[in-house]
Design an enzyme around this catalytic site. Structure first.
Site, short mmCIF file in Angstrom:
data_model
loop_
_atom_site.label_atom_id
_atom_site.label_comp_id
_atom_site.label_asym_id
_atom_site.label_seq_id
_atom_site.Cartn_x
_atom_site.Cartn_y
_atom_site.Cartn_z
N GLN A 184 43.02 36.01 44.38
CA GLN A 184 44.42 35.70 44.09
C GLN A 184 45.33 36.48 45.03
OE1 GLN A 184 45.53 35.81 39.97
NE2 GLN A 184 47.57 35.11 40.41
N PHE A 185 45.64 35.87 46.17
CA PHE A 185 46.47 36.53 47.18
C PHE A 185 47.86 36.86 46.67
CE2 PHE A 185 47.74 32.17 47.83
CZ PHE A 185 49.07 32.25 48.23
N THR A 186 48.33 36.15 45.64
CA THR A 186 49.68 36.38 45.13
C THR A 186 49.84 37.76 44.47
OG1 THR A 186 49.21 35.28 43.03
CG2 THR A 186 50.13 33.92 44.82
#
Length: 150
Positions: A78-80
């Site tokens: 989850q890059f966010t």
């Protein structure tokens, strides 16, 4: 490396209408990777998560680890988690690692968790549009950042 872990009664990941991972009691691990992350971050984070005493013992006290309860785990990229929201209303993901750096680190983290737990763990698909379903148990949600180990 940032991780948000959630103690779950159950969790699953679906991609394109197909369930690709599913666990009962255990942890859903959302993992964000940045360019500066490396093997030290992987080892520290995996051991910390696997040994964290956040599951209830027979007396109802959070005194058991994922290893102790022989629980399951799902790791979802989850890059966010590396979003910067300082300016304006549109998050910036400049700190998130690009796929050529992030994918090997993500895969390395999954391998380390499997080694530390002594069993296979579920995953999402890196970069895919995933639907994550979970029943948060507690709720218990903990955030880790390997840059703040001290």
């Amino acid at each position: 490396m940032r991780a948000v872990i959630q103690r779950v009664a159950r969790a699953s990941v679906t991609v394109d209408g197909k369930k690709i991972s599913e666990i009962e009691k255990g942890l859903l691990i959302l993992l964000g990777i940045e360019e500066a992350d490396g093997q030290e971050d992987i080892k520290w984070l995996s051991r910390k998560i696997c040994n964290l005493r956040i599951f209830n013992d027979a007396q109802g006290v959070m005194n058991e680890s994922l290893i102790d309860i022989d629980g399951g785990a799902i790791v979802v990229s989850q890059f966010t988690l590396h979003a910067s929201t300082k300016k304006g209303n549109r998050p910036s993901y400049i700190k998130a690692a690009k796929p050529d750096v992030a994918v090997p680190l993500y895969e390395g983290f999954v391998q380390q968790i499997e080694a530390d737990l002594g069993k296979k763990v579920g995953t999402g698909i890196f970069g895919a549009d995933m639907k994550v379903d979970l029943l948060n148990d507690g709720p218990v949600t903990i955030v880790f950042d390997t840059k703040n180990k001290e």
